[in-house]
Design a protein around this motif. Structure first.
Motif, PDB file in Angstrom:
ATOM      1  N   ASP A   9       0.839  -1.222   0.000  1.00 22.68           N
ATOM      2  CA  ASP A   9       0.000   0.000   0.000  1.00 22.68           C
ATOM      3  C   ASP A   9       0.869   1.265   0.000  1.00 22.68           C
ATOM      4  O   ASP A   9       0.510   2.273   0.618  1.00 22.68           O
ATOM      5  N   SER A  10       1.986   1.181  -0.704  1.00 23.50           N
ATOM      6  CA  SER A  10       2.923   2.313  -0.710  1.00 23.50           C
ATOM      7  C   SER A  10       2.500   3.454  -1.626  1.00 23.50           C
ATOM      8  O   SER A  10       3.175   4.464  -1.724  1.00 23.50           O
ATOM      9  N   TRP A  11       1.426   3.305  -2.310  1.00 24.40           N
ATOM     10  CA  TRP A  11       1.011   4.252  -3.359  1.00 24.40           C
ATOM     11  C   TRP A  11      -0.509   4.315  -3.417  1.00 24.40           C
ATOM     12  O   TRP A  11      -1.183   3.512  -2.769  1.00 24.40           O
ATOM     13  N   PRO A  12      -1.088   5.273  -4.194  1.00 24.72           N
ATOM     14  CA  PRO A  12      -0.428   6.344  -4.934  1.00 24.72           C
ATOM     15  C   PRO A  12       0.024   7.497  -4.036  1.00 24.72           C
ATOM     16  O   PRO A  12      -0.528   7.680  -2.952  1.00 24.72           O
ATOM     17  N   VAL A  13       1.000   8.242  -4.482  1.00 27.35           N
ATOM     18  CA  VAL A  13       1.451   9.410  -3.728  1.00 27.35           C
ATOM     19  C   VAL A  13       0.430  10.530  -3.908  1.00 27.35           C
ATOM     20  O   VAL A  13      -0.354  10.541  -4.860  1.00 27.35           O
TER      21      VAL A  13
ATOM     22  N   ALA B 261      -5.504   8.579 -12.495  1.00 31.17           N
ATOM     23  CA  ALA B 261      -6.790   8.120 -11.956  1.00 31.17           C
ATOM     24  C   ALA B 261      -6.831   6.610 -11.826  1.00 31.17           C
ATOM     25  O   ALA B 261      -7.594   6.072 -11.025  1.00 31.17           O
ATOM     26  N   ALA B 262      -6.012   5.912 -12.594  1.00 32.88           N
ATOM     27  CA  ALA B 262      -6.019   4.443 -12.602  1.00 32.88           C
ATOM     28  C   ALA B 262      -5.113   3.842 -11.541  1.00 32.88           C
ATOM     29  O   ALA B 262      -5.064   2.618 -11.391  1.00 32.88           O
ATOM     30  N   LEU B 263      -4.393   4.687 -10.798  1.00 35.94           N
ATOM     31  CA  LEU B 263      -3.477   4.159  -9.781  1.00 35.94           C
ATOM     32  C   LEU B 263      -4.299   3.551  -8.648  1.00 35.94           C
ATOM     33  O   LEU B 263      -5.130   4.235  -8.044  1.00 35.94           O
ATOM     34  N   ASN B 264      -4.073   2.300  -8.375  1.00 37.08           N
ATOM     35  CA  ASN B 264      -4.949   1.565  -7.465  1.00 37.08           C
ATOM     36  C   ASN B 264      -4.124   0.623  -6.610  1.00 37.08           C
ATOM     37  O   ASN B 264      -3.608  -0.387  -7.100  1.00 37.08           O
ATOM     38  N   THR B 265      -4.025   0.950  -5.331  1.00 36.68           N
ATOM     39  CA  THR B 265      -3.205   0.156  -4.425  1.00 36.68           C
ATOM     40  C   THR B 265      -3.703  -1.283  -4.302  1.00 36.68           C
ATOM     41  O   THR B 265      -2.933  -2.188  -3.965  1.00 36.68           O
ATOM     42  N   ASN B 266      -4.976  -1.507  -4.587  1.00 33.74           N
ATOM     43  CA  ASN B 266      -5.509  -2.874  -4.508  1.00 33.74           C
ATOM     44  C   ASN B 266      -4.744  -3.830  -5.416  1.00 33.74           C
ATOM     45  O   ASN B 266      -4.701  -5.038  -5.152  1.00 33.74           O
TER      46      ASN B 266
ATOM     47  N   GLY C 148      16.925   3.543  -4.277  1.00 33.08           N
ATOM     48  CA  GLY C 148      17.516   4.808  -3.873  1.00 33.08           C
ATOM     49  C   GLY C 148      17.038   5.088  -2.466  1.00 33.08           C
ATOM     50  O   GLY C 148      15.841   5.275  -2.251  1.00 33.08           O
ATOM     51  N   GLU C 149      17.978   5.102  -1.532  1.00 32.32           N
ATOM     52  CA  GLU C 149      17.616   5.144  -0.110  1.00 32.32           C
ATOM     53  C   GLU C 149      16.837   6.375   0.289  1.00 32.32           C
ATOM     54  O   GLU C 149      16.075   6.348   1.253  1.00 32.32           O
ATOM     55  N   GLU C 150      17.059   7.466  -0.416  1.00 33.51           N
ATOM     56  CA  GLU C 150      16.455   8.741  -0.001  1.00 33.51           C
ATOM     57  C   GLU C 150      15.241   9.101  -0.854  1.00 33.51           C
ATOM     58  O   GLU C 150      14.948  10.272  -1.056  1.00 33.51           O
ATOM     59  N   ASP C 151      14.556   8.106  -1.298  1.00 32.96           N
ATOM     60  CA  ASP C 151      13.358   8.295  -2.114  1.00 32.96           C
ATOM     61  C   ASP C 151      12.245   8.927  -1.273  1.00 32.96           C
ATOM     62  O   ASP C 151      11.806   8.337  -0.285  1.00 32.96           O
ATOM     63  N   PRO C 152      11.786  10.123  -1.650  1.00 33.01           N
ATOM     64  CA  PRO C 152      10.701  10.743  -0.882  1.00 33.01           C
ATOM     65  C   PRO C 152       9.329  10.155  -1.214  1.00 33.01           C
ATOM     66  O   PRO C 152       8.361  10.432  -0.526  1.00 33.01           O
ATOM     67  N   PHE C 153       9.233   9.390  -2.294  1.00 32.26           N
ATOM     68  CA  PHE C 153       7.939   8.872  -2.749  1.00 32.26           C
ATOM     69  C   PHE C 153       7.708   7.429  -2.297  1.00 32.26           C
ATOM     70  O   PHE C 153       6.599   7.058  -1.946  1.00 32.26           O
TER      71      PHE C 153
END
Lengths: 277, 307
Positions: free
Chosen positions: A133-137, A199-204, A225-230
């Motif tokens: 469930d890391s997304w969407p931002v 609109a199609a980004l779906n964590t499911n 990348g360790e410092e990824d803000p997203f």
């Protein structure tokens, strides 16, 4: 570095049922398929292409709705459907299987390929991928609202996205490269396509495959990348735990677009994966 | 007094009634986008809905589609009587495919736009005389849509999106090209077609260099005149739209003369645009292929029974 128009000029095209995919196909030997994320296109792989092409056959499609693939307002752009389309595309071009490398939502597509279409995946590499469930931002959640089409011109949308994208780099690329990453979305059609993609980004679509991750049996490399803000590295660690035998390589000092921040390390790691290291 | 906005209204900017009409235009004309004619007419807030209400049943008719098909075929014959362009452009496989899809879109829609525009002009001038060959007309010259067999609605599934570069692009090559095209063809706004072809500047630059001398030749002017005559004859077979004449518009506060001037201008420019797109298409397709509609309709719907 290649400019984006020269990159576009190299793209081939495969017609699928009701849509088409533009893609790069360079080099010879062991095939590797590179899957980009949002809001970019296959041009995001430019920093590592030269190295990879020297070691094998590199295919980099624009997912439907992105880049210079089909951008009409007529189809499902979820990563579930994207994985199905990549499966169809591979069949269409006669590519039975390949090492699949995915970044961002391209990583989500790669994970769905590995769990739903495992025969297509010889080896797997995910880079700062969406998962669980890391997304969407937040930015993409807002961008995907249909009202955005009326509120923002294409020029304004690209300007906002360019500004937002910069935080995904430890070292922001030169303007021509940054412009190239968003060039396909600089028309009203391109902008609308990107809105629909958002609109199609779906964590499911990553939570539903979480129980299947332990079934992945191919060599798997997780680059982060360790410092990824997203996409926090904690998700990379969870993937390593869930996927049997997976290796996690942390890229210190790199952010979300690790292939830009550490191109040599990314290329070397992928080449090592293909070559059996 | 209603105020003409003075600039075309883009699809993404459309609100309310304009957005509704844009949707119906795409559905009725079977096209993936809204061309410059309509975007310009949309700037006339009284005229635009009246025009569409009157024209929609005509544009929906199989007879309109058939007349457009014949006009397109005639344009091909005329264009093939002109010198071939032989544009040489460095295009990749994906670019070439999408360019051809774009040319097919405009090759399809432009003859329909010309017929549409001529009929609008006649409606503005209150031409109530019913041609004896017109279908669907009543004795008072009005069109009864219920009498006309209708085409299936919606853009064909294999039609490209009407994607365009901004009319004021940042790219200096495109700015130069747009300026040259506008100057040479005497355009106040650049047609959708050229803005779409600008997606491939490496194509548009040599294409325009090849096209410009042909498009400004005496032979081209003759072909343009011939196509205009054919278009007017084709329009004679169709009903004249009612309820949108100049006096009515003026009475309702519309800039009636500006509407007529705009419509006449489009009617003058479209034959040349049709020929230009055909000339460009000729580098990719045979005359036989181009004579046929790129997006043929299936069996038309029957006219609804009068209630």
């Amino acid at each position: 570095m290649t400019d984006w128009r020269a990159f576009q000029r190299q793209q081939k095209l495969a017609e699928l049922d009701g849509t088409f995919i533009s893609y790069l196909d360079e080099g010879h030997g062991e095939p590797v398929v590179l899957l980009h994320g949002i809001p970019t296109w296959s041009f995001c792989w430019e920093p590592v292409l030269g190295s990879l092409v020297r070691h094998g056959r590199v295919l980099a499609p624009d997912l439907p709705g992105f880049g210079f693939s089909d951008k009409r307002d007529t189809f499902d752009r979820s990563i579930g459907r994207q994985a199905e389309r990549i499966d169809e595309w591979m069949a269409r071009i006669g590519l039975a299987s390949a090492t699949i490398v995915g970044h961002d939502i391209g990583g989500g597509v790669a994970l769905r390929l590995a769990t739903r279409f495992p025969a297509r995946v010889r080896k797997l590499c995910v880079i700062n991928t969406v998962s669980y469930d890391s997304w969407p931002v937040e930015l993409m959640l807002q961008f995907g609202h249909p009202g955005v089409n009326r509120l923002l011109s294409a020029r304004r949308a690209v300007s906002l996205l360019t500004h937002a994208l910069k935080s995904g780099f430890a070292t922001v690329p030169a303007s021509p490269m940054l412009e190239g990453l968003l060039a396909p979305y600089a028309t009203e059609i391109g902008k609308l396509s990107l809105i629909r993609n958002a609109a199609a980004l779906n964590t499911n679509l990553t939570t539903e495959i979480a129980p299947l991750l332990p079934s992945i049996s191919v060599p798997t490399l997780i680059l982060w990348g360790e410092e990824d803000p997203f996409q926090p590295i904690a998700y990379g660690e969870r993937l390593r735990w869930d996927i049997p035998g997976a290796r996690l390589l942390r890229l210190r000092g790199a952010r979300h677009f690790a292939m830009f921040d550490r191109p040599d390390d990314v290329a070397s790691a992928v080449i090592g994966l293909i070559g059996g290291r | 007094m209603f105020t003409h906005t003075g600039r075309p209204i883009g699809e993404h900017e459309a609100r309310g009634q304009t957005a509704r009409i844009y949707h119906e235009i795409r559905q009725t004309l079977r096209v993936s986008g809204v061309n410059l004619n309509f975007r310009t007419w949309a700037g006339f807030p009284v005229f635009f809905p009246l025009m569409w209400e009157a024209m929609q049943p005509i544009a929906a008719a199989q007879a309109f589609e058939t007349a457009s098909d014949r006009l397109r075929a005639r344009a091909v014959d005329l264009a093939f009587g002109l010198p071939a362009l032989g544009v040489r452009a460095a295009l990749g496989e994906s670019q070439a495919y999408q360019l051809q899809q774009a040319l097919a879109l405009y090759h399809y829609i432009n003859p329909k736009l010309l017929l549409f525009t001529i009929l609008v002009g006649r409606g503005l001038q209150g031409s109530s005389r019913r041609s004896p060959t017109a279908e669907g007309g009543r004795s008072d010259g009005r069109c009864d849509a219920r009498l006309l067999p209708r085409v299936p609605f919606g853009a064909p599934p294999n039609m490209a999106a009407m994607e365009m570069v901004d009319e004021a692009p940042d790219d200096p090559t495109l700015r130069r090209l747009f300026s040259e095209i506008r100057r040479t063809l005497r355009l106040s706004s650049l047609n959708s077609d050229y803005r779409t072809l600008a997606l491939w500047p490496d194509y548009l630059d040599p294409a325009w260099s090849a096209l410009a001398p042909v498009a400004t030749s005496a032979a081209f002017a003759d072909a343009q005149d011939a196509l205009t005559r054919e278009a007017r004859q084709a329009a004679d077979t169709l009903p004249v739209p009612a309820g949108m004449d100049l006096r009515l518009l003026a009475a309702r506060g519309e800039s009636a003369e500006r509407v007529l001037e705009t419509t006449v201008r489009f009617a003058r420019l479209l034959p040349g645009l049709i020929l230009n797109i055909t000339l460009l298409s000729r580098d990719w397709r045979s005359a036989e292929h181009l004579r046929a509609s790129p997006f043929p309709v299936g069996p038309g719907l029957s006219a609804a029974s009068p209630s």
